[in-house]
Scaffold this active site. Structure first.
Site, PDB file in Angstrom:
ATOM      1  N   TYR A 182      55.213  40.152  19.404  1.00 18.46           N
ATOM      2  CA  TYR A 182      56.285  41.134  19.514  1.00 18.46           C
ATOM      3  C   TYR A 182      56.589  41.812  18.172  1.00 18.46           C
ATOM      4  CZ  TYR A 182      57.348  39.211  24.157  1.00 18.46           C
ATOM      5  OH  TYR A 182      57.283  38.800  25.471  1.00 18.46           O
ATOM      6  N   LYS A 233      47.330  28.505  23.202  1.00 13.95           N
ATOM      7  CA  LYS A 233      46.040  28.910  23.787  1.00 13.95           C
ATOM      8  C   LYS A 233      44.976  28.712  22.715  1.00 13.95           C
ATOM      9  CE  LYS A 233      43.758  30.587  27.345  1.00 13.95           C
ATOM     10  NZ  LYS A 233      43.501  29.737  28.530  1.00 13.95           N
ATOM     11  N   ASP A 265      48.158  28.535  30.318  1.00 15.20           N
ATOM     12  CA  ASP A 265      47.878  28.762  31.731  1.00 15.20           C
ATOM     13  C   ASP A 265      48.094  27.496  32.548  1.00 15.20           C
ATOM     14  OD1 ASP A 265      45.748  27.798  30.244  1.00 15.20           O
ATOM     15  OD2 ASP A 265      44.219  28.950  31.312  1.00 15.20           O
ATOM     16  N   ASP A 289      58.728  33.410  26.256  1.00 17.45           N
ATOM     17  CA  ASP A 289      59.398  34.412  27.079  1.00 17.45           C
ATOM     18  C   ASP A 289      59.044  34.206  28.540  1.00 17.45           C
ATOM     19  OD1 ASP A 289      60.711  36.650  28.004  1.00 17.45           O
ATOM     20  OD2 ASP A 289      59.562  38.086  26.828  1.00 17.45           O
ATOM     21  N   ASP A 293      61.444  31.799  31.581  1.00 16.44           N
ATOM     22  CA  ASP A 293      61.890  32.452  32.809  1.00 16.44           C
ATOM     23  C   ASP A 293      61.341  31.723  34.035  1.00 16.44           C
ATOM     24  OD1 ASP A 293      63.309  34.299  31.416  1.00 16.44           O
ATOM     25  OD2 ASP A 293      62.115  36.036  31.985  1.00 16.44           O
TER      26      ASP A 293
END
Length: 408
Positions: A182, A233, A265, A289, A293
Site C-alpha cells: 500500500y 507467501k 492462501d 486487510d 475481514d
C-alpha cells in the site's frame, strides 16, 4: 451476586478484545497512559472523525456512550469533530485536510467512523476517500492494527458457519499497517516493452518494520494463549522470505510462545475450515486487510467488531472495521456496537482507563442479553432495533450497571 456477574462480563470482554484472562497494557509497543484513579477528574481531548456513510450515525452513538461513562468515572472528554474522507473532499477538496491531521495529532486519541462511498469511486487516486485514511495512519505513525474476531455466545447463531465450527472462535489478527504494497515505491502507471498499459505496485518491507510488528504480535500472543501464526507467501515473494526470516529471529526472545508459519492462501482456507486452530495471527498489510475481514465474518457480522491502531508515540486510532455502508446510510439501520466497542478500546489502549472500558463492554453484553439486535445480527425471538435505539439501550445498560453498583 452483582460482583460475580460483573467479573464474568469483564472476563468475557477481555476475551473479546484481547483473548486474555487478565487486563493487558502493551507498553512495549505503544504509548499507554496510566490511569489516574486518585484524581477526581481526568480530562482528555478526543478527535472525532465521523467520515462517510453510516460513520456519523455510529460515531454519534459512541460519543454519547463515552460521555455518560466519563461522567460516572470522573472523566471529562473534550470532543473535536473534523472532516475526513469523502466528507472532507466535499467540504475542503482533499481527503485529509492539514487541519484534520493536526487536530488528530494534538489529541489524546482519535475515534473514526467510516470512509468511502459510491459517490467518490470514480475520483483519481489522490482524491479518493481511502487515500485520506492511508495518509492518516501514516501521519499518526500507527503501525500495529489489532483486530479481534471472537464469537460471543449470544451471537453464535448469527455466524454463517455451522455452530460447531463457529462456537468458541477467539482470534486476534495483528496487521502491519503502514508498510508493504500500500505504501511501497515505485508505484504508478506506465507501459511495457510491447507498448501495453501497465499498473505497478511494490511490496517492500525493511527488517525494522518487520521486527516491530512481530514484537507486538509475540506480546499479544503471550498474553492470550501462547500461540502465534505468522502468515506470508514466502514460497513466492522475496518480501515474505525476509518476513519469515525476521519473525524466526524474533522468536528467540519469546520462548514461551509457540510459533508457526502458514502461506496466506492456506490461511484463508483454514480460517473457514477450522478457525479454532488459530489464536494470534500476524501478517503484512495487504494479507492482514483481507484475512481480518474474513475472520470478522466468522462472528456473524462485521458490524460487531472494533479495532485499535497503535504506534510507539502519539495518539492511537480507533475504528470499527466495517465500511461506510452507503446503501443504508441515514436510514437508522446501522449497527453501532462495533464503534461503541472501539470506544472501549480507545479507553483501554489510548487512555489507560480500564474501568471505564469495562463499563462500556459490560453495557454492550447487557444490551445483547436483553435481546436487542440490529438487522445484521437479528434472529427470531429478539427485538429488532435501529442504530439510534441500540445506542439508547446501551446507555440504559450503562445506567443499570451504575445503579446495581450503587446498591452493593
Amino acid at each position: 451476586m452483582a460482583a460475580a456477574v460483573q467479573a464474568n462480563l469483564s472476563r468475557a470482554f477481555e476475551t473479546l478484545i484481547l483473548g486474555s484472562r487478565r487486563p493487558v497494557h502493551p507498553r512495549r509497543w505503544a504509548r499507554i497512559r496510566c490511569s489516574a484513579a486518585a484524581s477526581p477528574l481526568r480530562s482528555y481531548s478526543i478527535t472525532l472523525l465521523p467520515g462517510d456513510g453510516i460513520g456519523p450515525e455510529v460515531v454519534s452513538v459512541a460519543k454519547d456512550v463515552l460521555s455518560l461513562v466519563g461522567s460516572l468515572q470522573g472523566i471529562e472528554f473534550r470532543f473535536r469533530e473534523v472532516p475526513v474522507g469523502g466528507a472532507a473532499l466535499d467540504s475542503m477538496g482533499v481527503p485529509l485536510p492539514d487541519e484534520t491531521l493536526a487536530a488528530a495529532k494534538e489529541s489524546d486519541a482519535v475515534l473514526l467512523g467510516a470512509i468511502g462511498g459510491y459517490k467518490w469511486d470514480a475520483n483519481e487516486k489522490h482524491l479518493k476517500p481511502e487515500t485520506g485514511l492511508l495518509q492518516l495512519r501514516a501521519g499518526l505513525g500507527v503501525f500495529a492494527n489489532l483486530r479481534p474476531a471472537t464469537v460471543l455466545p449470544q451471537l453464535v447463531d448469527s455466524s454463517t458457519l455451522k455452530k460447531e465450527v463457529a462456537e468458541g472462535v477467539d482470534i486476534m489478527v495483528v496487521r502491519e499497517l503502514t508498510g508493504g504494497i500500500y505504501f511501497g515505491k515505485p508505484r504508478g502507471f506506465g507501459s511495457n516493452d510491447r507498448g501495453e498499459d501497465i499498473g505497478f505496485n511494490t511490496e517492500v518491507y525493511s527488517a525494522p518494520e518487520i521486527d516491530r510488528i512481530a514484537r507486538v504480535a509475540f506480546e499479544v500472543a503471550r498474553k492470550r494463549h501462547g500461540k502465534l501464526c505468522s502468515v506470508d507467501k514466502a514460497n513466492v515473494l522475496e518480501a515474505s522470505m525476509l518476513w519469515r526470516k525476521r519473525v524466526n529471529v524474533l522468536a528467540s526472545e519469546f520462548p514461551d510462545v509457540e510459533l508457526s508459519h502458514m502461506y496466506v492462501d492456506n490461511a484463508a482456507m483454514q480460517l473457514i475450515r477450522n478457525p479454532k486452530q488459530f489464536d494470534t495471527i500476524v501478517t503484512n498489510n495487504i494479507f492482514g486487510d483481507i484475512l481480518s475481514d474474513e475472520a470478522s465474518m466468522l462472528t456473524g457480522s462485521i458490524g460487531m467488531l472494533p479495532s485499535a491502531s497503535i504506534g510507539d508515540l502519539g495518539p492511537g486510532l480507533f475504528e470499527p472495521i466495517h465500511g461506510s455502508a452507503p446503501d443504508i446510510a441515514g436510514q437508522d439501520k446501522a449497527n453501532p456496537l462495533a464503534t461503541v466497542l472501539s470506544a472501549a478500546m480507545l479507553l483501554r489502549y489510548g487512555l489507560g482507563e480500564e474501568e471505564a472500558a469495562k463499563r462500556i463492554e459490560a453495557a454492550v453484553i447487557n444490551t445483547l442479553n436483553r435481546g436487542f439486535r440490529t438487522g445484521d445480527i437479528y434472529s427470531g425471538g429478539m427485538t429488532l432495533v435501529g442504530c439510534k435505539q441500540m445506542g439508547e439501550e446501551v446507555l440504559r445498560s450503562v445506567k443499570t450497571e451504575e445503579q446495581v453498583a450503587a446498591l452493593h
